[in-house]
Design a protein around this motif. Structure first.
Motif, PDB file in Angstrom:
ATOM      1  N   ASP A  95      70.644  -3.898  22.380  1.00  0.00           N
ATOM      2  CA  ASP A  95      70.769  -3.854  20.638  1.00  0.00           C
ATOM      3  C   ASP A  95      70.711  -5.228  20.371  1.00  0.00           C
ATOM      4  OD1 ASP A  95      71.967  -3.522  17.949  1.00  0.00           O
ATOM      5  OD2 ASP A  95      73.093  -1.722  18.954  1.00  0.00           O
ATOM      6  N   VAL A  96      70.457  -5.281  19.299  1.00  0.00           N
ATOM      7  CA  VAL A  96      69.908  -6.860  18.432  1.00  0.00           C
ATOM      8  C   VAL A  96      71.311  -7.425  18.196  1.00  0.00           C
ATOM      9  CG1 VAL A  96      69.680  -5.999  15.940  1.00  0.00           C
ATOM     10  CG2 VAL A  96      68.540  -7.970  16.857  1.00  0.00           C
ATOM     11  N   ASP A  97      72.457  -6.652  17.722  1.00  0.00           N
ATOM     12  CA  ASP A  97      73.612  -6.938  17.378  1.00  0.00           C
ATOM     13  C   ASP A  97      74.558  -6.931  18.384  1.00  0.00           C
ATOM     14  OD1 ASP A  97      75.900  -7.743  15.965  1.00  0.00           O
ATOM     15  OD2 ASP A  97      75.851  -6.331  14.541  1.00  0.00           O
ATOM     16  N   LEU A  98      75.037  -7.700  18.952  1.00  0.00           N
ATOM     17  CA  LEU A  98      75.871  -8.065  20.277  1.00  0.00           C
ATOM     18  C   LEU A  98      77.345  -8.309  19.783  1.00  0.00           C
ATOM     19  CD1 LEU A  98      73.469  -9.465  22.898  1.00  0.00           C
ATOM     20  CD2 LEU A  98      73.969  -6.812  22.448  1.00  0.00           C
TER      21      LEU A  98
ATOM     22  N   THR B  87      67.582  -1.412  16.903  1.00  0.00           N
ATOM     23  CA  THR B  87      68.213  -2.051  15.754  1.00  0.00           C
ATOM     24  C   THR B  87      68.617  -1.169  14.592  1.00  0.00           C
ATOM     25  OG1 THR B  87      68.184  -4.061  13.984  1.00  0.00           O
ATOM     26  CG2 THR B  87      66.199  -2.990  14.908  1.00  0.00           C
ATOM     27  N   ALA B  88      69.433  -1.299  13.769  1.00  0.00           N
ATOM     28  CA  ALA B  88      69.524  -0.605  12.506  1.00  0.00           C
ATOM     29  C   ALA B  88      68.842  -1.403  11.559  1.00  0.00           C
ATOM     30  CB  ALA B  88      71.120  -0.563  12.258  1.00  0.00           C
TER      31      ALA B  88
ATOM     32  N   HIS C  88      63.611   0.926  15.654  1.00  0.00           N
ATOM     33  CA  HIS C  88      64.500   1.336  14.738  1.00  0.00           C
ATOM     34  C   HIS C  88      65.508   2.219  15.127  1.00  0.00           C
ATOM     35  CE1 HIS C  88      66.694   1.884  10.929  1.00  0.00           C
ATOM     36  NE2 HIS C  88      66.241   0.534  10.752  1.00  0.00           N
ATOM     37  N   LYS C  89      66.819   2.329  15.148  1.00  0.00           N
ATOM     38  CA  LYS C  89      67.735   3.432  15.426  1.00  0.00           C
ATOM     39  C   LYS C  89      67.633   4.583  14.782  1.00  0.00           C
ATOM     40  CE  LYS C  89      71.537   0.287  17.010  1.00  0.00           C
ATOM     41  NZ  LYS C  89      72.850   0.178  16.755  1.00  0.00           N
ATOM     42  N   GLN C  90      66.922   4.443  13.449  1.00  0.00           N
ATOM     43  CA  GLN C  90      66.808   5.637  12.728  1.00  0.00           C
ATOM     44  C   GLN C  90      65.428   6.347  12.849  1.00  0.00           C
ATOM     45  OE1 GLN C  90      69.325   6.789  11.011  1.00  0.00           O
ATOM     46  NE2 GLN C  90      70.681   5.480  11.521  1.00  0.00           N
ATOM     47  N   HIS C  91      64.657   5.910  13.873  1.00  0.00           N
ATOM     48  CA  HIS C  91      63.166   6.118  14.053  1.00  0.00           C
ATOM     49  C   HIS C  91      63.211   7.425  14.758  1.00  0.00           C
ATOM     50  CE1 HIS C  91      58.773   6.183  14.518  1.00  0.00           C
ATOM     51  NE2 HIS C  91      58.907   6.418  15.963  1.00  0.00           N
ATOM     52  N   SER C  92      62.429   8.478  13.954  1.00  0.00           N
ATOM     53  CA  SER C  92      62.473   9.849  14.627  1.00  0.00           C
ATOM     54  C   SER C  92      61.539  10.250  15.496  1.00  0.00           C
ATOM     55  CB  SER C  92      62.415  10.835  13.407  1.00  0.00           C
ATOM     56  OG  SER C  92      61.357  10.774  12.722  1.00  0.00           O
ATOM     57  N   GLY C  93      60.528   9.350  15.789  1.00  0.00           N
ATOM     58  CA  GLY C  93      59.501  10.154  16.522  1.00  0.00           C
ATOM     59  C   GLY C  93      59.076   8.905  17.977  1.00  0.00           C
TER      60      GLY C  93
END
Length: 96
Positions: free
Chosen positions: A42-45, A70-71, A91-96
């Protein structure tokens, strides 16, 4: 919560083995060994950013791939991560 759900999903894959879940760069760097060939990061630790881990892993001669999730990050941070040697940014929201 995201990390735990992702780990459970990955553990179902026959070709993958989750060797640890870490909350800090130091903890994750301690798990690196020649049998680890990929890190999902995760980019944010919390108090840290992924770049610190990536730089530490490269200093420790880790030759595996590092994928960052990442978000959302700035273009500048993405470029710095890629220059440091990450294999990709997801990206965490990527669906595919």
């Amino acid at each position: 919560m995201f990390r735990e759900g992702l780990a459970r999903t990955l553990e179902k894959e026959p070709d993958l083995k989750v060797v640890g879940q870490c909350e800090s760069s130091a903890e994750a760097l301690a798990l690196l060994n020649p049998n680890v060939n990929m890190v999902l990061l995760d980019v944010d630790l919390g108090n840290e950013r992924a770049l610190g881990f990536v730089e530490g892993a490269r200093e420790a001669a880790f030759e595996g791939q590092i994928l960052v999730v990442t978000a959302g990050i700035s273009g500048q941070e993405a470029v710095r991560l890629l220059q440091a040697g990450v294999a990709g940014i997801i990206h965490k929201q990527h669906s595919g």
